[in-house]
Design a protein around this motif. Structure first.
Motif, PDB file in Angstrom:
ATOM      1  N   ALA A  45      86.778  53.094 -56.819  1.00  0.00           N
ATOM      2  CA  ALA A  45      86.446  51.962 -57.692  1.00  0.00           C
ATOM      3  C   ALA A  45      86.096  52.446 -59.102  1.00  0.00           C
ATOM      4  O   ALA A  45      86.506  51.833 -60.097  1.00  0.00           O
ATOM      5  N   LEU A  46      85.331  53.533 -59.189  1.00  0.00           N
ATOM      6  CA  LEU A  46      84.969  54.084 -60.498  1.00  0.00           C
ATOM      7  C   LEU A  46      86.206  54.486 -61.282  1.00  0.00           C
ATOM      8  O   LEU A  46      86.294  54.243 -62.494  1.00  0.00           O
ATOM      9  N   GLU A  47      87.170  55.087 -60.605  1.00  0.00           N
ATOM     10  CA  GLU A  47      88.400  55.489 -61.297  1.00  0.00           C
ATOM     11  C   GLU A  47      89.123  54.280 -61.886  1.00  0.00           C
ATOM     12  O   GLU A  47      89.621  54.331 -63.026  1.00  0.00           O
ATOM     13  N   GLN A  48      89.174  53.177 -61.156  1.00  0.00           N
ATOM     14  CA  GLN A  48      89.811  51.973 -61.686  1.00  0.00           C
ATOM     15  C   GLN A  48      89.080  51.479 -62.926  1.00  0.00           C
ATOM     16  O   GLN A  48      89.700  51.064 -63.912  1.00  0.00           O
ATOM     17  N   ALA A  49      87.748  51.524 -62.886  1.00  0.00           N
ATOM     18  CA  ALA A  49      86.964  51.087 -64.044  1.00  0.00           C
ATOM     19  C   ALA A  49      87.227  51.975 -65.253  1.00  0.00           C
ATOM     20  O   ALA A  49      87.374  51.480 -66.387  1.00  0.00           O
ATOM     21  N   LEU A  50      87.304  53.285 -65.033  1.00  0.00           N
ATOM     22  CA  LEU A  50      87.532  54.210 -66.149  1.00  0.00           C
ATOM     23  C   LEU A  50      88.928  54.042 -66.740  1.00  0.00           C
ATOM     24  O   LEU A  50      89.122  54.188 -67.952  1.00  0.00           O
ATOM     25  N   ARG A  51      89.900  53.708 -65.898  1.00  0.00           N
ATOM     26  CA  ARG A  51      91.254  53.459 -66.417  1.00  0.00           C
ATOM     27  C   ARG A  51      91.282  52.205 -67.280  1.00  0.00           C
ATOM     28  O   ARG A  51      91.959  52.161 -68.308  1.00  0.00           O
ATOM     29  N   ILE A  52      90.553  51.175 -66.856  1.00  0.00           N
ATOM     30  CA  ILE A  52      90.480  49.953 -67.658  1.00  0.00           C
ATOM     31  C   ILE A  52      89.803  50.247 -68.989  1.00  0.00           C
ATOM     32  O   ILE A  52      90.207  49.733 -70.039  1.00  0.00           O
ATOM     33  N   LYS A  53      88.767  51.075 -68.955  1.00  0.00           N
ATOM     34  CA  LYS A  53      88.075  51.460 -70.190  1.00  0.00           C
ATOM     35  C   LYS A  53      89.033  52.144 -71.159  1.00  0.00           C
ATOM     36  O   LYS A  53      88.996  51.884 -72.377  1.00  0.00           O
ATOM     37  N   GLU A  54      89.894  53.007 -70.643  1.00  0.00           N
ATOM     38  CA  GLU A  54      90.862  53.702 -71.498  1.00  0.00           C
ATOM     39  C   GLU A  54      91.880  52.730 -72.089  1.00  0.00           C
ATOM     40  O   GLU A  54      92.351  52.925 -73.212  1.00  0.00           O
ATOM     41  N   GLN A  55      92.222  51.686 -71.341  1.00  0.00           N
ATOM     42  CA  GLN A  55      93.223  50.722 -71.797  1.00  0.00           C
ATOM     43  C   GLN A  55      92.656  49.681 -72.754  1.00  0.00           C
ATOM     44  O   GLN A  55      93.413  49.032 -73.484  1.00  0.00           O
ATOM     45  N   ASN A  56      91.334  49.515 -72.746  1.00  0.00           N
ATOM     46  CA  ASN A  56      90.707  48.463 -73.539  1.00  0.00           C
ATOM     47  C   ASN A  56      89.579  49.046 -74.382  1.00  0.00           C
ATOM     48  O   ASN A  56      88.449  49.190 -73.905  1.00  0.00           O
ATOM     49  N   PRO A  57      89.855  49.416 -75.639  1.00  0.00           N
ATOM     50  CA  PRO A  57      88.835  50.028 -76.511  1.00  0.00           C
ATOM     51  C   PRO A  57      87.588  49.144 -76.613  1.00  0.00           C
ATOM     52  O   PRO A  57      87.676  47.918 -76.685  1.00  0.00           O
ATOM     53  N   GLY A  58      86.433  49.791 -76.605  1.00  0.00           N
ATOM     54  CA  GLY A  58      85.183  49.067 -76.704  1.00  0.00           C
ATOM     55  C   GLY A  58      84.592  48.687 -75.362  1.00  0.00           C
ATOM     56  O   GLY A  58      83.467  48.182 -75.283  1.00  0.00           O
ATOM     57  N   THR A  59      85.320  48.944 -74.284  1.00  0.00           N
ATOM     58  CA  THR A  59      84.849  48.621 -72.933  1.00  0.00           C
ATOM     59  C   THR A  59      83.755  49.595 -72.503  1.00  0.00           C
ATOM     60  O   THR A  59      83.817  50.786 -72.806  1.00  0.00           O
ATOM     61  N   THR A  60      82.758  49.091 -71.802  1.00  0.00           N
ATOM     62  CA  THR A  60      81.688  49.943 -71.275  1.00  0.00           C
ATOM     63  C   THR A  60      81.677  49.864 -69.751  1.00  0.00           C
ATOM     64  O   THR A  60      81.986  48.818 -69.159  1.00  0.00           O
ATOM     65  N   VAL A  61      81.330  50.981 -69.132  1.00  0.00           N
ATOM     66  CA  VAL A  61      81.263  51.078 -67.672  1.00  0.00           C
ATOM     67  C   VAL A  61      79.865  51.536 -67.278  1.00  0.00           C
ATOM     68  O   VAL A  61      79.389  52.571 -67.759  1.00  0.00           O
ATOM     69  N   GLY A  62      79.210  50.777 -66.418  1.00  0.00           N
ATOM     70  CA  GLY A  62      77.896  51.156 -65.920  1.00  0.00           C
ATOM     71  C   GLY A  62      77.875  51.165 -64.408  1.00  0.00           C
ATOM     72  O   GLY A  62      78.566  50.363 -63.766  1.00  0.00           O
ATOM     73  N   LEU A  63      77.122  52.089 -63.830  1.00  0.00           N
ATOM     74  CA  LEU A  63      77.001  52.182 -62.378  1.00  0.00           C
ATOM     75  C   LEU A  63      75.704  51.523 -61.922  1.00  0.00           C
ATOM     76  O   LEU A  63      74.632  51.796 -62.473  1.00  0.00           O
ATOM     77  N   LEU A  64      75.799  50.687 -60.906  1.00  0.00           N
ATOM     78  CA  LEU A  64      74.628  50.039 -60.311  1.00  0.00           C
ATOM     79  C   LEU A  64      74.499  50.530 -58.880  1.00  0.00           C
ATOM     80  O   LEU A  64      75.431  50.403 -58.083  1.00  0.00           O
ATOM     81  N   THR A  65      73.345  51.099 -58.546  1.00  0.00           N
ATOM     82  CA  THR A  65      73.132  51.608 -57.195  1.00  0.00           C
ATOM     83  C   THR A  65      71.729  51.249 -56.729  1.00  0.00           C
ATOM     84  O   THR A  65      70.829  51.017 -57.533  1.00  0.00           O
ATOM     85  N   MET A  66      71.560  51.181 -55.424  1.00  0.00           N
ATOM     86  CA  MET A  66      70.257  50.898 -54.832  1.00  0.00           C
ATOM     87  C   MET A  66      69.925  51.997 -53.835  1.00  0.00           C
ATOM     88  O   MET A  66      70.771  52.391 -53.030  1.00  0.00           O
ATOM     89  N   GLY A  67      68.692  52.486 -53.880  1.00  0.00           N
ATOM     90  CA  GLY A  67      68.308  53.543 -52.964  1.00  0.00           C
ATOM     91  C   GLY A  67      67.015  54.200 -53.393  1.00  0.00           C
ATOM     92  O   GLY A  67      66.343  53.744 -54.328  1.00  0.00           O
ATOM     93  N   PRO A  68      66.644  55.295 -52.741  1.00  0.00           N
ATOM     94  CA  PRO A  68      65.450  56.044 -53.138  1.00  0.00           C
ATOM     95  C   PRO A  68      65.700  56.739 -54.466  1.00  0.00           C
ATOM     96  O   PRO A  68      66.838  56.772 -54.960  1.00  0.00           O
ATOM     97  N   PRO A  69      64.671  57.323 -55.086  1.00  0.00           N
ATOM     98  CA  PRO A  69      64.847  57.964 -56.391  1.00  0.00           C
ATOM     99  C   PRO A  69      65.985  58.974 -56.441  1.00  0.00           C
ATOM    100  O   PRO A  69      66.654  59.099 -57.468  1.00  0.00           O
ATOM    101  N   ARG A  70      66.231  59.686 -55.322  1.00  0.00           N
ATOM    102  CA  ARG A  70      67.299  60.702 -55.360  1.00  0.00           C
ATOM    103  C   ARG A  70      68.675  60.077 -55.552  1.00  0.00           C
ATOM    104  O   ARG A  70      69.632  60.770 -55.879  1.00  0.00           O
ATOM    105  N   ALA A  71      68.802  58.763 -55.365  1.00  0.00           N
ATOM    106  CA  ALA A  71      70.082  58.093 -55.579  1.00  0.00           C
ATOM    107  C   ALA A  71      70.477  58.099 -57.056  1.00  0.00           C
ATOM    108  O   ALA A  71      71.614  57.772 -57.391  1.00  0.00           O
ATOM    109  N   GLY A  72      69.555  58.508 -57.930  1.00  0.00           N
ATOM    110  CA  GLY A  72      69.904  58.659 -59.330  1.00  0.00           C
ATOM    111  C   GLY A  72      71.028  59.666 -59.540  1.00  0.00           C
ATOM    112  O   GLY A  72      71.721  59.628 -60.564  1.00  0.00           O
TER     113      GLY A  72
END
Length: 289
Positions: A45-72
């Protein structure tokens, strides 16, 4: 067109190394007893997001995760590959969540992030294999969704064109933004970490990951991008009764570790008698019929 993309990522226990201590007495995963890895389909999924970012200037990609602190660590791995930011949902009230409680927490966080054009996640996580969280997030946000995606071909005029796997073949669909997409493991593999980005973000951390005597606190003060966002239930205006075990109607009664053992074996030739004997045995055992 510039887009705001959120990638749903999960740090999962490596289910290839499940032992007797893999589950707690309450029927939840004992994550401390298993090595933690980036969920494989979330990397697709991340790879698809990064490809869209390359195709669309100004696009931002952020990761959302849930878990203990080590999930950072998941957020850092995303930054190393080209993501721009990330958010960690961590709170004892989130612990023990099933798919319903997980999707609730993620949906409330996405609402807090705001103005999201595209949410992309893996089809399913290897520690649950339910494929429920993505569709549940879409339902809670009232967004359109496309599942089993193999490639997001293009985004233009406010619509995404997506190739997806279906039984017996593939189909190409078009869906309006904002949109939730879940991606199959058969999609393109995620690119490796970029050496320059590793050097830039290797000290990035969430507040709970930073010890009181950490000598790099000054560095993080000088470079704000090293401070990863960390949210609790209260920070996302969540209802504690819908989070974690309180909001999880799914309960695991028992977990068994089953090992298949080889029994007797037979060596057959291509002779007609051997083939006839095998077919009769399979029929008698009702394996075929």
């Amino acid at each position: 067109m510039s887009l705001k993309i959120v990638v749903l990522a999960k740090q999962v226990p490596d289910t290839r190394n499940v032992g007797k201590d893999a589950m707690t007495a309450e029927g939840t995963v004992n994550r401390a007893a298993l090595p933690a890895i980036f969920n494989p389909e979330d990397l697709n999924a991340l790879e698809q997001a990064l490809r869209i970012k390359e195709q669309n200037p100004g696009t931002t990609v952020g990761l959302l995760t849930m878990g203990p602190p080590r999930a950072g660590e998941i957020i850092r791995e995303g930054l190393y590959r080209g993501a721009d930011t990330g958010w960690l949902l961590t709170d004892r009230l989130f612990a023990g969540a099933d798919t319903l409680a997980t999707s609730y927490a993620l949906a409330t966080a996405i609402k807090k992030i705001g103005d999201v054009d595209l949410v992309i996640g893996g089809r399913q996580a290897i520690d649950g294999d339910t494929a429920q969280v993505g569709p549940q997030v879409a339902q809670k946000l009232g967004l359109n969704q496309v599942t089993y995606a193999e490639e997001i071909l293009k985004i233009e005029n406010g619509k995404a064109t997506i190739r997806r796997m279906i039984d017996g073949g593939v189909e190409v669909v078009e869906a309006p933004l904002p949109l939730v997409v879940t991606v199959n493991g058969s999609a393109a593999e995620c690119r490796p970490a970029n050496a320059k980005l590793v050097m830039k973000y290797k000290y990035a951390a969430c507040p709970l990951e930073v010890a009181e005597d950490d000598t790099r606190k000054g560095l993080r003060a000088e470079r704000p991008y090293l401070n990863l966002t960390q949210w609790s239930v209260a920070d996302v205006d969540g209802d504690p009764s819908q989070c974690g075990m309180s909001g999880s109607p799914t309960k695991v009664k028992e977990v068994q570790s089953i090992a298949f053992q080889a029994k007797e074996s037979k060596t057959l030739t291509g002779a007609d008698a051997d083939i006839d004997g095998l077919i009769k045995e399979l029929l008698n055992d009702k394996i075929i019929g």
